[in-house]
Design an enzyme around this catalytic site. Structure first.
Site, mmCIF file in Angstrom:
data_model
loop_
_atom_site.group_PDB
_atom_site.id
_atom_site.type_symbol
_atom_site.label_atom_id
_atom_site.label_comp_id
_atom_site.label_asym_id
_atom_site.label_seq_id
_atom_site.Cartn_x
_atom_site.Cartn_y
_atom_site.Cartn_z
ATOM 1 N N CYS A 123 -76.767 12.600 61.062
ATOM 2 C CA CYS A 123 -76.122 12.436 59.756
ATOM 3 C C CYS A 123 -77.035 12.895 58.610
ATOM 4 O O CYS A 123 -77.310 14.075 58.498
ATOM 5 C CB CYS A 123 -75.648 10.998 59.617
ATOM 6 S SG CYS A 123 -74.217 10.880 58.558
ATOM 7 N N HIS A 176 -73.258 8.986 64.082
ATOM 8 C CA HIS A 176 -74.338 8.017 64.323
ATOM 9 C C HIS A 176 -74.332 7.589 65.790
ATOM 10 O O HIS A 176 -73.711 6.572 66.123
ATOM 11 C CB HIS A 176 -74.133 6.781 63.435
ATOM 12 C CG HIS A 176 -74.540 6.962 62.025
ATOM 13 N ND1 HIS A 176 -75.735 6.490 61.514
ATOM 14 C CD2 HIS A 176 -73.925 7.568 60.997
ATOM 15 C CE1 HIS A 176 -75.829 6.794 60.235
ATOM 16 N NE2 HIS A 176 -74.737 7.454 59.891
ATOM 17 N N GLU A 226 -76.458 6.091 67.474
ATOM 18 C CA GLU A 226 -77.119 4.797 67.696
ATOM 19 C C GLU A 226 -76.145 3.632 67.533
ATOM 20 O O GLU A 226 -76.443 2.512 67.915
ATOM 21 C CB GLU A 226 -78.323 4.647 66.752
ATOM 22 C CG GLU A 226 -78.014 4.303 65.297
ATOM 23 C CD GLU A 226 -77.463 5.481 64.479
ATOM 24 O OE1 GLU A 226 -77.276 6.583 65.039
ATOM 25 O OE2 GLU A 226 -77.222 5.276 63.278
#
Ligand code: GLN
Length: 203
Positions: free
Chosen positions: A91, A180, A182
């Site tokens: 990002c 994202h 994660e």
């Protein structure tokens, strides 16, 4: 053992730490995680791979720029000096890789538009198609005020798409994802980073 440098300027860094630890466990790899805030952190860590998290690129430029901690110019120079160093940019991290604004070459060839999906409320989650990374070809992608690739360079390899749109590319050892990873349970991209670092260390 793999020594990872996690850029801690701002944004989604703690979740990356959790994802990296989980990925290391899953892959049976011993992880040494170093938090990078200053150029001195980078030099003392000598990372074997880098995570450049998402967040707010303007804030990261301010806190990590030449007038701030000095981390970003040092990090970009470090990456340029060794194109084989595995990097995971997500990002806002992709915005920095595409447009480092330090007077040097971009770290990926494709160009990017900030906030191109609209405002915070236009954030979304969607099923993505993945190629060439990990074993599965689907991934649940979380997009938070995400940037969009404007032009995909012929020098970059597409690794993730959402419908017909490219949302992830790889430029050699540098992986740039506009979402994202994660924030998903799936550690595919973090495992890729660890494995790329291990492979490079033994090459
Ligand atoms: N909108 C942010 C920026 O321009 C990026 C968003 C993110 O990293 N989730 O820097």
């Amino acid at each position: 053992m793999v020594r990872i440098g996690l850029v801690m300027l701002q944004g989604a860094r703690h979740v990356h730490a959790t994802a990296l630890k989980r990925a290391a466990e899953e892959a049976g790899v011993e992880l040494e995680l170093h938090e990078l805030r200053t150029d001195a952190d980078l030099f003392s860590c000598q990372p074997e791979a880098i995570v450049l998290p998402g967040g707010e690129s303007t804030t990261m430029r301010l806190t990590g720029g030449a007038e701030g901690s000095g981390l970003l110019p040092a990090l970009f120079a470090w990456m340029r000096a060794d194109p084989s160093l595995p990097v995971l940019g997500t990002c806002a991290g992709v915005i920095l890789l595409a447009d480092p604004q330090d007077g040097g070459e971009p770290l990926i060839h494709s160009s990017i538009d900030r906030n191109a999906y609209g405002r915070q409320q236009d954030s979304f989650q969607a099923e993505l198609t993945i190629s060439g990374i990990g074993d599965s070809n689907i991934f649940s992608g979380v997009f938070i005020r995400a940037p969009r690739f404007a032009e995909i360079s012929a020098n970059d390899t597409v690794v993730a798409t959402h419908q017909d749109e490219v949302v992830g590319i790889r430029n050699g050892a540098r992986l740039a994802l506009t979402f994202h990873p994660e924030l998903s349970d799936d550690t595919t991209f973090h495992r890729w980073l660890l494995e790329a670092a291990l492979l490079r260390a033994t090459a």
